[in-house]
Each structure stands twice: as structure tokens, then as C-alpha cells.
Motif scaffolding. Structure first.
Motif, PDB file in Angstrom:
ATOM      1  N   GLY A  74      15.536  -3.628  14.040  1.00 20.64           N
ATOM      2  CA  GLY A  74      14.261  -2.913  14.549  1.00 20.64           C
ATOM      3  C   GLY A  74      14.872  -2.013  15.743  1.00 20.64           C
ATOM      4  O   GLY A  74      13.974  -1.281  16.351  1.00 20.64           O
ATOM      5  N   VAL A  75      16.017  -1.919  16.217  1.00 20.18           N
ATOM      6  CA  VAL A  75      16.472  -1.224  17.465  1.00 20.18           C
ATOM      7  C   VAL A  75      17.596   0.075  16.678  1.00 20.18           C
ATOM      8  O   VAL A  75      16.987   1.233  16.875  1.00 20.18           O
ATOM      9  CB  VAL A  75      17.265  -2.061  18.308  1.00 20.18           C
ATOM     10  CG1 VAL A  75      17.687  -1.015  19.398  1.00 20.18           C
ATOM     11  CG2 VAL A  75      16.528  -3.275  18.797  1.00 20.18           C
ATOM     12  N   SER A  76      18.254  -0.214  15.904  1.00 15.13           N
ATOM     13  CA  SER A  76      19.339   0.915  15.582  1.00 15.13           C
ATOM     14  C   SER A  76      19.241   0.841  14.304  1.00 15.13           C
ATOM     15  O   SER A  76      19.798   2.218  13.509  1.00 15.13           O
ATOM     16  CB  SER A  76      20.431   0.235  15.847  1.00 15.13           C
ATOM     17  OG  SER A  76      21.106  -0.770  15.103  1.00 15.13           O
ATOM     18  N   GLY A  77      18.553   0.177  13.274  1.00 13.02           N
ATOM     19  CA  GLY A  77      18.554   0.361  11.791  1.00 13.02           C
ATOM     20  C   GLY A  77      19.346  -0.864  11.238  1.00 13.02           C
ATOM     21  O   GLY A  77      19.523  -1.007  10.097  1.00 13.02           O
ATOM     22  N   GLY A  78      20.068  -1.458  12.110  1.00 15.50           N
ATOM     23  CA  GLY A  78      21.341  -2.609  11.608  1.00 15.50           C
ATOM     24  C   GLY A  78      22.358  -1.940  10.823  1.00 15.50           C
ATOM     25  O   GLY A  78      22.446  -2.465   9.705  1.00 15.50           O
ATOM     26  N   HIS A  79      23.080  -0.745  10.879  1.00 11.47           N
ATOM     27  CA  HIS A  79      23.703  -0.174   9.932  1.00 11.47           C
ATOM     28  C   HIS A  79      25.052  -1.092  10.034  1.00 11.47           C
ATOM     29  O   HIS A  79      25.622  -1.484   8.826  1.00 11.47           O
ATOM     30  CB  HIS A  79      24.281   1.108  10.639  1.00 11.47           C
ATOM     31  CG  HIS A  79      23.158   2.103  10.700  1.00 11.47           C
ATOM     32  ND1 HIS A  79      23.483   3.568  10.914  1.00 11.47           N
ATOM     33  CD2 HIS A  79      21.762   1.967  10.147  1.00 11.47           C
ATOM     34  CE1 HIS A  79      22.417   4.227  10.878  1.00 11.47           C
ATOM     35  NE2 HIS A  79      21.281   3.306  10.410  1.00 11.47           N
ATOM     36  N   VAL A  80      25.611  -1.399  10.959  1.00 11.85           N
ATOM     37  CA  VAL A  80      26.738  -2.408  11.074  1.00 11.85           C
ATOM     38  C   VAL A  80      27.887  -1.893  10.340  1.00 11.85           C
ATOM     39  O   VAL A  80      28.739  -2.639   9.657  1.00 11.85           O
ATOM     40  CB  VAL A  80      26.559  -4.019  10.746  1.00 11.85           C
ATOM     41  CG1 VAL A  80      25.473  -4.408  11.774  1.00 11.85           C
ATOM     42  CG2 VAL A  80      25.907  -4.098   9.373  1.00 11.85           C
ATOM     43  N   ASN A  81      28.046  -0.727   9.989  1.00  7.61           N
ATOM     44  CA  ASN A  81      29.007  -0.159   9.141  1.00  7.61           C
ATOM     45  C   ASN A  81      28.930   1.393   8.992  1.00  7.61           C
ATOM     46  O   ASN A  81      28.094   2.107   8.894  1.00  7.61           O
ATOM     47  CB  ASN A  81      28.507  -0.434   7.498  1.00  7.61           C
ATOM     48  CG  ASN A  81      29.301   0.152   6.257  1.00  7.61           C
ATOM     49  OD1 ASN A  81      30.271   0.958   6.618  1.00  7.61           O
ATOM     50  ND2 ASN A  81      29.351  -0.566   5.270  1.00  7.61           N
ATOM     51  N   PRO A  82      30.249   1.949   9.585  1.00  5.29           N
ATOM     52  CA  PRO A  82      30.258   3.372   9.794  1.00  5.29           C
ATOM     53  C   PRO A  82      29.925   4.168   8.426  1.00  5.29           C
ATOM     54  O   PRO A  82      29.442   5.325   8.700  1.00  5.29           O
ATOM     55  CB  PRO A  82      31.673   3.589  10.142  1.00  5.29           C
ATOM     56  CG  PRO A  82      32.185   2.318  10.579  1.00  5.29           C
ATOM     57  CD  PRO A  82      31.327   1.467   9.863  1.00  5.29           C
ATOM     58  N   ALA A  83      29.990   3.648   7.200  1.00  8.19           N
ATOM     59  CA  ALA A  83      29.776   4.248   6.141  1.00  8.19           C
ATOM     60  C   ALA A  83      28.490   4.665   5.824  1.00  8.19           C
ATOM     61  O   ALA A  83      27.988   5.614   5.314  1.00  8.19           O
ATOM     62  CB  ALA A  83      30.283   3.724   4.918  1.00  8.19           C
ATOM     63  N   ILE A  84      27.558   3.557   6.202  1.00  7.93           N
ATOM     64  CA  ILE A  84      26.139   3.791   6.039  1.00  7.93           C
ATOM     65  C   ILE A  84      25.494   4.626   7.374  1.00  7.93           C
ATOM     66  O   ILE A  84      25.043   5.309   6.994  1.00  7.93           O
ATOM     67  CB  ILE A  84      25.462   2.337   6.486  1.00  7.93           C
ATOM     68  CG1 ILE A  84      25.771   1.091   5.356  1.00  7.93           C
ATOM     69  CG2 ILE A  84      23.936   2.311   6.528  1.00  7.93           C
ATOM     70  CD1 ILE A  84      25.238   1.545   4.094  1.00  7.93           C
ATOM     71  N   SER A  85      26.239   4.572   8.354  1.00 13.52           N
ATOM     72  CA  SER A  85      25.810   5.554   9.484  1.00 13.52           C
ATOM     73  C   SER A  85      26.215   6.769   9.063  1.00 13.52           C
ATOM     74  O   SER A  85      25.346   7.839   9.304  1.00 13.52           O
ATOM     75  CB  SER A  85      26.781   5.306  10.960  1.00 13.52           C
ATOM     76  OG  SER A  85      26.125   4.067  11.256  1.00 13.52           O
ATOM     77  N   LEU A  86      27.309   7.201   8.394  1.00 12.16           N
ATOM     78  CA  LEU A  86      27.754   8.664   7.923  1.00 12.16           C
ATOM     79  C   LEU A  86      26.599   8.960   6.856  1.00 12.16           C
ATOM     80  O   LEU A  86      26.301  10.158   6.730  1.00 12.16           O
ATOM     81  CB  LEU A  86      29.300   8.521   7.227  1.00 12.16           C
ATOM     82  CG  LEU A  86      29.303   9.711   6.703  1.00 12.16           C
ATOM     83  CD1 LEU A  86      29.817  10.994   7.727  1.00 12.16           C
ATOM     84  CD2 LEU A  86      31.038   9.491   6.103  1.00 12.16           C
ATOM     85  N   ALA A  87      26.190   8.347   5.981  1.00 14.70           N
ATOM     86  CA  ALA A  87      25.251   8.519   4.912  1.00 14.70           C
ATOM     87  C   ALA A  87      23.982   8.860   5.534  1.00 14.70           C
ATOM     88  O   ALA A  87      23.211   9.840   5.090  1.00 14.70           O
ATOM     89  CB  ALA A  87      25.083   7.454   3.690  1.00 14.70           C
ATOM     90  N   MET A  88      23.663   8.087   6.698  1.00 12.09           N
ATOM     91  CA  MET A  88      22.380   8.596   7.253  1.00 12.09           C
ATOM     92  C   MET A  88      22.529   9.639   7.846  1.00 12.09           C
ATOM     93  O   MET A  88      21.463  10.717   7.707  1.00 12.09           O
ATOM     94  CB  MET A  88      21.895   7.395   8.247  1.00 12.09           C
ATOM     95  CG  MET A  88      21.860   5.827   7.480  1.00 12.09           C
ATOM     96  SD  MET A  88      20.884   6.033   6.125  1.00 12.09           S
ATOM     97  CE  MET A  88      19.488   5.158   6.837  1.00 12.09           C
ATOM     98  N   CYS A  89      23.474  10.240   8.419  1.00 12.79           N
ATOM     99  CA  CYS A  89      23.715  11.566   9.358  1.00 12.79           C
ATOM    100  C   CYS A  89      23.722  12.511   8.277  1.00 12.79           C
ATOM    101  O   CYS A  89      23.194  13.477   8.190  1.00 12.79           O
ATOM    102  CB  CYS A  89      24.946  11.306  10.286  1.00 12.79           C
ATOM    103  SG  CYS A  89      24.662  10.281  11.456  1.00 12.79           S
TER     104      CYS A  89
END
Length: 302
Positions: A74-89
Motif C-alpha cells: 500500500g506504500v510502494s507497491g511492494g516490488h521487493v525486486n529490482p526486476a519488477i521495479s525496472l518493468a514498472m518504469c
């Protein structure tokens, strides 16, 4: 302490920057992921299979991911994974300026989680092989923290496997959070992600443990390098360490655009939905808008 004093303390402690809140949430969630996930591996390895096995590890890591996403979702999206963060960006779901902050928080959270596991099981580590911290052999314990390839696995095959597994992860995560598709009920998305991790571990984990997460692998590996296992953690498996760092990032981009090009862009527009009388999907919104990323609607870097 009076009510006013409590409010004043809360106001002083509460972060004002949304980026700071999200960064801290990613750190804590990744810490939770590593403590609970690698803790399952530690219990199985250090007990020599008495208190755990491949089944408990797969179930435990899946539940660890579920809890981590609940912690920060609910705060950051709970990516806990740079690969997920990269896909989101890369797909416009998160601002690029947030990416380095997310990755740093995830890496530091993974290292802190590894340190916690080492501390919790310190006596067990010391008694496991007379205090020797080995990377390979029958008394190896480095694989409690990071992934290492099976003896038969080549770098090429391992790289392809990590690309494929991470692509499947991202495709499925995008589907779970796609409100214009079936999606998962609100609040249950972390459970669906956990089931996905369990499935991937059961189906694709034999080669190298199916890391699919650069922070989950590199952070703990760096910790083991300085905690007593030495630089062999980077040279083992024919210098395997870079594969679970680079390949998941490639797989994340591949998976993201496979989902968008094959599923997401073919959703009907909101106007078309309104014109479809009696169709239930008219209430949903596209998930490829620039302000959506795994449960968080913040897209600025404030």
C-alpha cells in the motif's frame, strides 16, 4: 504520554516525502522477504533435512513474498525486486527517478535480512561444520543466502532459464494486477503473487533455485562475501554471480512487453466499455496508465 504529546511525536517521526516513505517500505519489505525466505533454507540446510526440505523451502519463500508484498504494497507497491521495479518504469507505471532509490533500498534490505538470519542461526552455523563456512561441498552453507547453479548447468542455459522464469513472473504479476483483465480481488493480490512464486519454484527451480530477483541474490551474496565465506561466492559455478543479476532484468522487460503487446493493449477503451450494456468489465480501468504500479498510485518523485 498525553494525546497531544503522542500526536506531536507522530508528526515529528512521520516522513513527509512520498519517495522517502516508499524507499523505507521497500527496505523493510525486502528485509522481511529475506529473513522469512532464507530462514526456511537455513532451517532445512542446518538441520540436514530434519527440519525442512525442498517443499518447505518453496512454500516458505512463497509465503515470504506474500508477507513482503503485504508489508509494503500500500506504500510502494511492494516490488521487493529490482526486476519488477525496472518493468514498472519501462512501461510507464513508475517514474524513472524512483528506480535507483527502490533498488538501493531492496539491496540494503536483502543484506540486512541476511545479517539477521546469520545472527539468529549463528550457533547452528558454527556447529554445522566445526565453524567452517563453505561455499561448495557436502558442508556448504553459502546457498542458504544466494543461488548457485547445479553442476550440470551451463552459463548459457542458466541465463536463458533466468530470463524465461522472470518473464513468466512479470507476465503473471501484470495479469494479477490488471483490473481490466480478471485480476485478483482487492487485498488478495499478494496471495496470488505468493502462489505464483510457489509455482515457479516448483516448476523451474531445479537448475539454480529460480532467483528471478537481483536484490534477493546479490545482496545476500555480498553479505556472505564479508561474513566469512569469502570471494569464492563470486567465483563459484564458473562465476555464476552475474547471471541472477543481469538475466532477470532482461526477462522483466521481455515479460512486460509480451503482456502489454499480447493482452493489455487489446482491452477495450473505457468509452467502448460504457457502450457494452450488461458487460461487467466496464467498471475496470486500464493498468498501463502512468500512475499505476502494483498497488501504489504515486508517480511523482516528491
Amino acid at each position: 504520554m498525553g494525546t497531544e504529546a503522542k500526536k506531536s511525536l507522530k508528526n515529528r517521526l512521520a516522513l513527509k516525502s512520498s519517495l522517502a516513505k516508499e524507499t523505507l517500505a521497500e527496505f523493510v519489505a525486502t528485509f522481511v522477504l529475506i529473513v522469512l525466505g532464507c530462514g526456511c533454507v537455513a532451517q532445512a540446510v542446518l538441520s540436514r533435512g530434519v527440519a525442512g526440505n525442498v517443499v518447505t523451502i518453496n512454500i516458505g519463500f512463497a509465503l515470504a513474498v506474500t508477507m513482503a508484498v503485504y508489508v509494503a504494497g500500500g506504500v510502494s507497491g511492494g516490488h521487493v525486486n529490482p526486476a519488477i521495479s525496472l518493468a514498472m518504469c519501462a512501461t510507464g507505471r513508475m517514474a524513472w527517478c524512483k528506480f535507483p532509490f527502490y533498488v538501493c533500498a531492496q539491496m540494503l534490505g536483502a543484506m540486512a535480512g541476511s545479517a539477521a538470519i546469520f545472527g539468529i542461526y549463528y550457533d547452528a552455523f558454527m556447529s554445522f561444520a566445526d565453524g567452517k563456512l563453505a561455499v561448495s561441498g557436502p558442508n556448504a552453507t553459502a546457498h542458504i543466502f544466494a543461488t548457485y547453479p547445479a553442476p550440470f548447468l551451463s552459463i548459457t542455459n542458466g541465463f536463458a532459464e533466468q530470463v524465461a522464469s522472470t518473464a513468466l513472473l512479470v507476465i503473471s504479476v501484470f495479469a494479477i494486477f490488471d483490473s481490466r483483465n480478471k485480476g485478483a480481488p482487492h487485498g488478495v493480490e499478494p496471495v496470488a503473487v505468493g502462489l505464483l512464486i510457489f509455482l515457479l519454484g516448483c516448476s523451474l527451480g531445479m537448475n539454480s533455485g529460480c532467483a528471478m530477483n537481483p536484490a534477493r541474490d546479490l545482496g545476500p551474496r555480498m553479505f556472505t562475501a564479508v561474513a566469512g565465506w569469502g570471494l569464492e561466492v563470486f567465483t563459484a559455478g564458473n562465476n555464476w554471480w552475474w547471471v541472477p543479476v543481469v538475466a532477470p532484468m532482461v526477462g522483466a522487460i521481455v515479460g512486460a512487453y509480451i503482456y502489454i503487446l499480447s493482452i493489455e493493449i487489446h482491452h477495450q477503451s473505457q468509452q467502448e466499455d460504457k457502450e457494452q450494456d450488461g458487460e461487467t468489465y466496464g467498471k475496470y480501468e486500464l493498468t498501463n496508465s502512468a500512475d499505476i504500479h502494483l498497488g501504489s498510485s504515486e508517480n511523482s518523485c516528491a
